[in-house]
Design a protein around this motif. Structure first.
Motif, mmCIF file in Angstrom:
data_model
loop_
_atom_site.group_PDB
_atom_site.id
_atom_site.type_symbol
_atom_site.label_atom_id
_atom_site.label_comp_id
_atom_site.label_asym_id
_atom_site.label_seq_id
_atom_site.Cartn_x
_atom_site.Cartn_y
_atom_site.Cartn_z
ATOM 1 N N GLY A 35 15.040 -21.463 -10.114
ATOM 2 C CA GLY A 35 14.066 -20.428 -10.640
ATOM 3 C C GLY A 35 12.953 -21.256 -10.918
ATOM 4 O O GLY A 35 12.819 -22.280 -10.772
ATOM 5 N N THR B 217 8.963 -21.303 -16.261
ATOM 6 C CA THR B 217 7.855 -20.705 -16.974
ATOM 7 C C THR B 217 8.240 -19.105 -17.122
ATOM 8 O O THR B 217 7.870 -18.529 -17.993
ATOM 9 C CB THR B 217 6.581 -20.902 -16.416
ATOM 10 O OG1 THR B 217 6.533 -19.787 -15.285
ATOM 11 C CG2 THR B 217 5.966 -22.075 -16.126
ATOM 12 N N ALA C 69 7.195 -33.562 -19.882
ATOM 13 C CA ALA C 69 5.829 -33.942 -20.313
ATOM 14 C C ALA C 69 5.558 -35.382 -19.888
ATOM 15 O O ALA C 69 6.440 -36.088 -19.339
ATOM 16 C CB ALA C 69 5.306 -33.510 -21.682
ATOM 17 N N GLY D 178 0.580 -32.502 -14.065
ATOM 18 C CA GLY D 178 0.895 -31.715 -12.828
ATOM 19 C C GLY D 178 2.310 -31.233 -13.062
ATOM 20 O O GLY D 178 3.118 -31.225 -14.070
ATOM 21 N N ALA E 92 2.502 -26.335 -14.772
ATOM 22 C CA ALA E 92 3.077 -24.883 -14.671
ATOM 23 C C ALA E 92 2.938 -24.334 -16.094
ATOM 24 O O ALA E 92 2.706 -23.189 -16.502
ATOM 25 C CB ALA E 92 4.214 -24.831 -13.744
ATOM 26 N N SER F 288 14.475 -30.174 -13.956
ATOM 27 C CA SER F 288 15.189 -31.462 -13.691
ATOM 28 C C SER F 288 14.242 -32.579 -14.120
ATOM 29 O O SER F 288 13.275 -32.959 -13.371
ATOM 30 C CB SER F 288 15.279 -31.448 -12.170
ATOM 31 O OG SER F 288 15.812 -32.675 -11.849
ATOM 32 N N PHE G 163 14.254 -25.939 -9.229
ATOM 33 C CA PHE G 163 13.311 -25.530 -8.328
ATOM 34 C C PHE G 163 13.183 -25.337 -7.009
ATOM 35 O O PHE G 163 12.552 -24.646 -6.289
ATOM 36 C CB PHE G 163 11.749 -26.260 -8.635
ATOM 37 C CG PHE G 163 10.619 -25.579 -8.568
ATOM 38 C CD1 PHE G 163 10.468 -24.567 -9.407
ATOM 39 C CD2 PHE G 163 9.442 -26.109 -8.085
ATOM 40 C CE1 PHE G 163 9.245 -23.660 -9.200
ATOM 41 C CE2 PHE G 163 8.048 -25.519 -8.049
ATOM 42 C CZ PHE G 163 8.085 -24.103 -8.658
#
Ligand code: AR6
Length: 183
Positions: free
Chosen positions: A15, A18, A29, A37, A42, A125, A164
């Motif tokens: 999924g 966000t 981060a 990016g 996102a 991840s 993702f």
């Protein structure tokens, strides 16, 4: 897939982080806390400018976030009430303390969630995108850190890995199975 460890449910899903409805989502981060990016970009796009403002306030107080540490902000426009910003290691071949730093990124994020009394948290991840940590090794560290936290603490009650891609999900499922053989 989902599993129970002590009082905690651990979920592995494919999924978009966000869109998660957990109390907190975790951001992969960088130490500047100024965005980037990947999942970081996102989250800031979806959450709006308030998150960056809070990151800048934290920067002003403590000068960013060292690798392996974590800080918390509100969730801005996200469904999640909080964003926990952690910094995973850049992969430099494995001989630069990468494994311990990645483990710390997970454990310190979970510790913050526990301290805040949060009941649910979702992780991406960490380090396996721009930071190039080999995903099989990163997944093994991620699932063992989550298991260790859940064995020792009752909060959060739900820990969700949000992968993702189908391939990433399969790798995390295999890592979970390898760490938790059916008896
Ligand atoms: N939901 C869930 N996972 C996602 C999403 C999403 N919306 N978008 C990407 N991923 P990365 P890192 C996955 O590069 O390796 C940033 O610039 C992606 O497919 O976001 O820790 C920061 O500012 C991958 O599997 O994080 C740092 O400078 C995973 O998230 C740097 O990248 C992590 O990829 C951090 O690099």
């Amino acid at each position: 897939m989902s599993f129970t460890v002590n009082k905690t449910r651990v979920e592995l899903v494919r999924g978009d982080i966000t869109l998660q409805d957990t109390d907190a989502i975790v951001n992969a981060a960088n130490s500047s806390l100024l965005g980037g990016g990947g999942v970081d970009g996102a989250i800031h796009r979806a959450g709006g400018p308030r998150i960056l403002e809070e990151c800048k306030e934290i920067r002003a107080r403590q000068g960013g976030c060292p690798t392996g540490q974590a800080v918390i902000t509100g969730g801005g426009n996200l469904t999640a009430r909080y964003v926990i910003h952690t910094v995973g290691p850049v992969w430099h071949g494995g001989g630069h303390n990468e494994a311990a730093l990645l483990r710390n990124a997970y454990l310190n994020s979970l510790r913050l969630a526990h301290e805040k009394g949060l009941t649910s948290i979702a992780f991406p991840s960490i380090s396996t995108g721009a930071y190039r940590y080999p995903i099989e090794q990163a997944a093994a560290i991620a699932v063992s850190a989550v298991r260790e936290h859940a064995e020792n603490y009752d909060l959060p009650r739900l820990i969700r890995f949000v992968l993702f891609s189908d391939r990433d999900l399969i790798v995390y499922q295999a890592a979970w199975d390898a760490a938790n053989p059916v008896k």
